[in-house]
Design a protein around this motif. Structure first.
Motif, PDB file in Angstrom:
ATOM      1  N   GLN A 101      51.060  57.940  29.949  1.00  0.00           N
ATOM      2  CA  GLN A 101      51.982  58.554  28.997  1.00  0.00           C
ATOM      3  C   GLN A 101      53.186  59.166  29.717  1.00  0.00           C
ATOM      4  OE1 GLN A 101      48.837  61.165  27.488  1.00  0.00           O
ATOM      5  NE2 GLN A 101      49.127  60.284  25.454  1.00  0.00           N
ATOM      6  N   ARG A 102      54.307  59.202  29.010  1.00  0.00           N
ATOM      7  CA  ARG A 102      55.515  59.850  29.504  1.00  0.00           C
ATOM      8  C   ARG A 102      55.834  61.017  28.575  1.00  0.00           C
ATOM      9  NH1 ARG A 102      60.854  60.304  28.230  1.00  0.00           N
ATOM     10  NH2 ARG A 102      62.360  60.421  29.957  1.00  0.00           N
ATOM     11  N   VAL A 103      56.096  62.195  29.165  1.00  0.00           N
ATOM     12  CA  VAL A 103      56.405  63.386  28.380  1.00  0.00           C
ATOM     13  C   VAL A 103      57.791  63.895  28.765  1.00  0.00           C
ATOM     14  CG1 VAL A 103      55.702  65.708  27.739  1.00  0.00           C
ATOM     15  CG2 VAL A 103      53.964  64.003  28.284  1.00  0.00           C
ATOM     16  N   ASP A 104      58.678  64.005  27.777  1.00  0.00           N
ATOM     17  CA  ASP A 104      59.987  64.611  27.980  1.00  0.00           C
ATOM     18  C   ASP A 104      59.795  66.127  28.017  1.00  0.00           C
ATOM     19  OD1 ASP A 104      62.547  65.835  27.475  1.00  0.00           O
ATOM     20  OD2 ASP A 104      63.285  63.902  26.765  1.00  0.00           O
ATOM     21  N   GLU A 109      58.502  65.343  23.642  1.00  0.00           N
ATOM     22  CA  GLU A 109      58.236  64.007  23.093  1.00  0.00           C
ATOM     23  C   GLU A 109      57.296  63.233  24.008  1.00  0.00           C
ATOM     24  OE1 GLU A 109      60.595  59.860  21.961  1.00  0.00           O
ATOM     25  OE2 GLU A 109      61.589  61.422  23.131  1.00  0.00           O
ATOM     26  N   VAL A 110      56.300  62.591  23.413  1.00  0.00           N
ATOM     27  CA  VAL A 110      55.288  61.835  24.151  1.00  0.00           C
ATOM     28  C   VAL A 110      55.439  60.356  23.830  1.00  0.00           C
ATOM     29  CG1 VAL A 110      52.829  61.500  24.579  1.00  0.00           C
ATOM     30  CG2 VAL A 110      53.710  63.793  24.061  1.00  0.00           C
ATOM     31  N   ARG A 111      55.468  59.529  24.878  1.00  0.00           N
ATOM     32  CA  ARG A 111      55.536  58.088  24.683  1.00  0.00           C
ATOM     33  C   ARG A 111      54.454  57.430  25.522  1.00  0.00           C
ATOM     34  NH1 ARG A 111      59.162  54.001  26.955  1.00  0.00           N
ATOM     35  NH2 ARG A 111      60.309  55.665  28.032  1.00  0.00           N
ATOM     36  N   THR A 112      53.717  56.490  24.933  1.00  0.00           N
ATOM     37  CA  THR A 112      52.701  55.756  25.664  1.00  0.00           C
ATOM     38  C   THR A 112      53.323  54.534  26.319  1.00  0.00           C
ATOM     39  OG1 THR A 112      50.927  56.483  24.191  1.00  0.00           O
ATOM     40  CG2 THR A 112      50.510  54.514  25.499  1.00  0.00           C
ATOM     41  N   LEU A 113      53.182  54.427  27.646  1.00  0.00           N
ATOM     42  CA  LEU A 113      53.780  53.333  28.401  1.00  0.00           C
ATOM     43  C   LEU A 113      52.838  52.151  28.582  1.00  0.00           C
ATOM     44  CD1 LEU A 113      55.577  55.299  31.256  1.00  0.00           C
ATOM     45  CD2 LEU A 113      56.605  54.337  29.203  1.00  0.00           C
ATOM     46  N   TYR A 114      51.581  52.443  28.922  1.00  0.00           N
ATOM     47  CA  TYR A 114      50.621  51.379  29.216  1.00  0.00           C
ATOM     48  C   TYR A 114      49.246  51.730  28.660  1.00  0.00           C
ATOM     49  CZ  TYR A 114      54.078  50.151  32.825  1.00  0.00           C
ATOM     50  OH  TYR A 114      55.239  49.834  33.495  1.00  0.00           O
ATOM     51  N   THR A 115      48.601  50.742  28.075  1.00  0.00           N
ATOM     52  CA  THR A 115      47.196  50.868  27.677  1.00  0.00           C
ATOM     53  C   THR A 115      46.347  49.742  28.272  1.00  0.00           C
ATOM     54  OG1 THR A 115      47.568  49.593  25.643  1.00  0.00           O
ATOM     55  CG2 THR A 115      47.754  52.001  25.488  1.00  0.00           C
ATOM     56  N   GLU A 116      46.991  48.749  28.899  1.00  0.00           N
ATOM     57  CA  GLU A 116      46.259  47.624  29.473  1.00  0.00           C
ATOM     58  C   GLU A 116      47.011  47.057  30.662  1.00  0.00           C
ATOM     59  OE1 GLU A 116      47.703  43.777  26.935  1.00  0.00           O
ATOM     60  OE2 GLU A 116      46.098  44.997  26.037  1.00  0.00           O
ATOM     61  N   CYS A 117      46.311  46.217  31.423  1.00  0.00           N
ATOM     62  CA  CYS A 117      46.895  45.509  32.556  1.00  0.00           C
ATOM     63  C   CYS A 117      46.356  44.092  32.551  1.00  0.00           C
ATOM     64  CB  CYS A 117      46.546  46.205  33.868  1.00  0.00           C
ATOM     65  SG  CYS A 117      47.136  45.342  35.343  1.00  0.00           S
ATOM     66  N   GLU A 118      47.243  43.128  32.482  1.00  0.00           N
ATOM     67  CA  GLU A 118      46.868  41.711  32.491  1.00  0.00           C
ATOM     68  C   GLU A 118      45.821  41.412  31.426  1.00  0.00           C
ATOM     69  OE1 GLU A 118      45.672  41.114  36.527  1.00  0.00           O
ATOM     70  OE2 GLU A 118      47.701  41.392  37.317  1.00  0.00           O
ATOM     71  N   GLY A 119      46.022  42.009  30.252  1.00  0.00           N
ATOM     72  CA  GLY A 119      45.131  41.749  29.123  1.00  0.00           C
ATOM     73  C   GLY A 119      43.852  42.546  29.112  1.00  0.00           C
ATOM     74  N   GLN A 120      43.628  43.371  30.147  1.00  0.00           N
ATOM     75  CA  GLN A 120      42.421  44.183  30.230  1.00  0.00           C
ATOM     76  C   GLN A 120      42.772  45.639  29.931  1.00  0.00           C
ATOM     77  OE1 GLN A 120      39.223  42.953  30.812  1.00  0.00           O
ATOM     78  NE2 GLN A 120      40.249  40.966  30.600  1.00  0.00           N
ATOM     79  N   ARG A 121      42.004  46.267  29.048  1.00  0.00           N
ATOM     80  CA  ARG A 121      42.248  47.657  28.668  1.00  0.00           C
ATOM     81  C   ARG A 121      42.032  48.584  29.861  1.00  0.00           C
ATOM     82  NH1 ARG A 121      42.395  51.149  23.958  1.00  0.00           N
ATOM     83  NH2 ARG A 121      43.418  52.957  24.904  1.00  0.00           N
ATOM     84  N   LEU A 122      42.935  49.532  30.046  1.00  0.00           N
ATOM     85  CA  LEU A 122      42.711  50.589  31.020  1.00  0.00           C
ATOM     86  C   LEU A 122      41.524  51.427  30.562  1.00  0.00           C
ATOM     87  CD1 LEU A 122      46.400  51.738  31.656  1.00  0.00           C
ATOM     88  CD2 LEU A 122      45.017  50.207  33.069  1.00  0.00           C
ATOM     89  N   ILE A 123      40.659  51.790  31.492  1.00  0.00           N
ATOM     90  CA  ILE A 123      39.422  52.480  31.116  1.00  0.00           C
ATOM     91  C   ILE A 123      39.612  53.994  31.129  1.00  0.00           C
ATOM     92  CG2 ILE A 123      36.971  52.766  31.615  1.00  0.00           C
ATOM     93  CD1 ILE A 123      37.149  50.064  33.163  1.00  0.00           C
ATOM     94  N   GLY A 124      39.885  54.537  32.306  1.00  0.00           N
ATOM     95  CA  GLY A 124      40.033  55.992  32.418  1.00  0.00           C
ATOM     96  C   GLY A 124      41.038  56.380  33.478  1.00  0.00           C
TER      97      GLY A 124
END
Length: 306
Positions: A101-104, A109-124
């Motif tokens: 996440q990116r926070v201004d 303001e909160v923006r989500t940048l990434y939830t996965e990598c190469e089609g695989q969900r980020l775990i933790g």
């Protein structure tokens, strides 16, 4: 060898603090994992919420644009009260994965940048550090319960959301991450192994694998039952890793593999950061008791890129 610290409690009553970063105004930016917030502590110890992030915000770093970037594990821990300590436990069944996440900091303001990598969900996602090029290395701690564990890994990403890659093979429980002063090595603390890995960097997002059986060089393994959490690097290249069970900070010397230890009155020390005019002021998150301590450190910390 023991390092003696004179500790001052800056704040208490925090809900599992992590990821401290010193801001130019002297306040401390950190996450409260159980509370789901990015919070700021004034020099007088007043705690203010900067942004509601949800899930499990963990590591924090300031990016080249001045925003805060957060590795959020998505709520991968249940918390339990044990002998007066707040202890993270097994992953709840409703956990779906984490994010970056990116926070201004000016607006919250909160923006989500990434939830996965190469089609695989980020775990933790757990911890992160920016390099001189403006990209960041981050760890995914994985998750687990009493029956099984999903391995994590080391990743590299750009802060504009345009690139994310996995660097190297899966790791058991990667946690703290940091760069050597010349940025030729990225260090990763593997929690349950009590091991500090050293990945030789070939280019941003690309590391050298030692062999099919060994993902990186081993700096050292701690004896007995000691867990490793997040870390910070000294200006001289030594690596300071928050240590659980043997509560405190363990200093690893990559040149020799030798270690020193600074005790902190909390079995669950999770992170630290350096600051001050001479970079010898240190802030330590004592998460089991919900406190942040301030002290003086024997050696200067490495100044972060942003």
């Amino acid at each position: 060898m023991a390092i003696e610290l004179e500790l001052t409690c800056l704040a208490s009553g925090l809900q599992f603090p992590e990821g401290p970063v010193l801001l130019p105004d002297g306040s401390l930016l950190l996450t409260e994992i159980q509370r789901g917030t990015l919070s700021r502590i004034t020099p007088q110890g007043e705690v203010r919420v900067v942004a509601e992030l949800g899930g499990g915000p963990n590591g924090v770093a300031i990016g080249p644009d001045g925003a805060a970037y957060v590795t959020n594990n998505g709520g991968s821990f249940r918390f339990h009260a044990v002998d007066g300590l707040n202890i993270p436990g097994a992953t709840p069944p409703e956990h779906q994965g984490g994010s970056i996440q990116r926070v201004d900091l000016a607006t919250g303001e909160v923006r989500t940048l990434y939830t996965e990598c190469e089609g695989q969900r980020l775990i933790g996602p757990n911890d992160l550090v920016f390099d001189r090029q403006g990209g960041f290395w981050f760890t995914d701690h994985g998750c687990g319960n009493e029956h099984s564990r999903q391995f994590g890994g080391l990743y590299y990403a750009l802060p504009d959301g345009s690139r994310i890659v996995r660097a190297g093979p899966p790791l058991l429980a990667p946690n703290g991450v940091g760069l050597s002063p010349d940025e030729k090595v990225v260090y990763v603390a593997d929690t349950y192994l009590g091991r500090l890995w050293a990945f030789d960097v070939l280019s941003p997002g690309v590391v050298q694998t030692v062999s099919p059986f060994q993902p990186a060089r081993v700096v050292a393994n701690l004896p007995g039952c000691q867990f490793l959490d997040s870390l910070a690097v000294q200006a001289d290249g030594k690596v300071c890793v928050a240590t659980i069970l043997n509560g405190g900070i363990t200093v690893f010397d990559p040149a020799t593999g030798l270690t020193e230890h600074a005790a902190v009155p909390d079995l669950v020390c999770t992170n630290l950061c350096f600051g001050g005019a001479d970079m010898r002021d240190v802030w330590i998150t004592a998460s089991g008791t919900g406190k942040v301590y301030r002290s003086r450190w024997p050696s200067p910390g490495l100044k972060l890129n942003f």
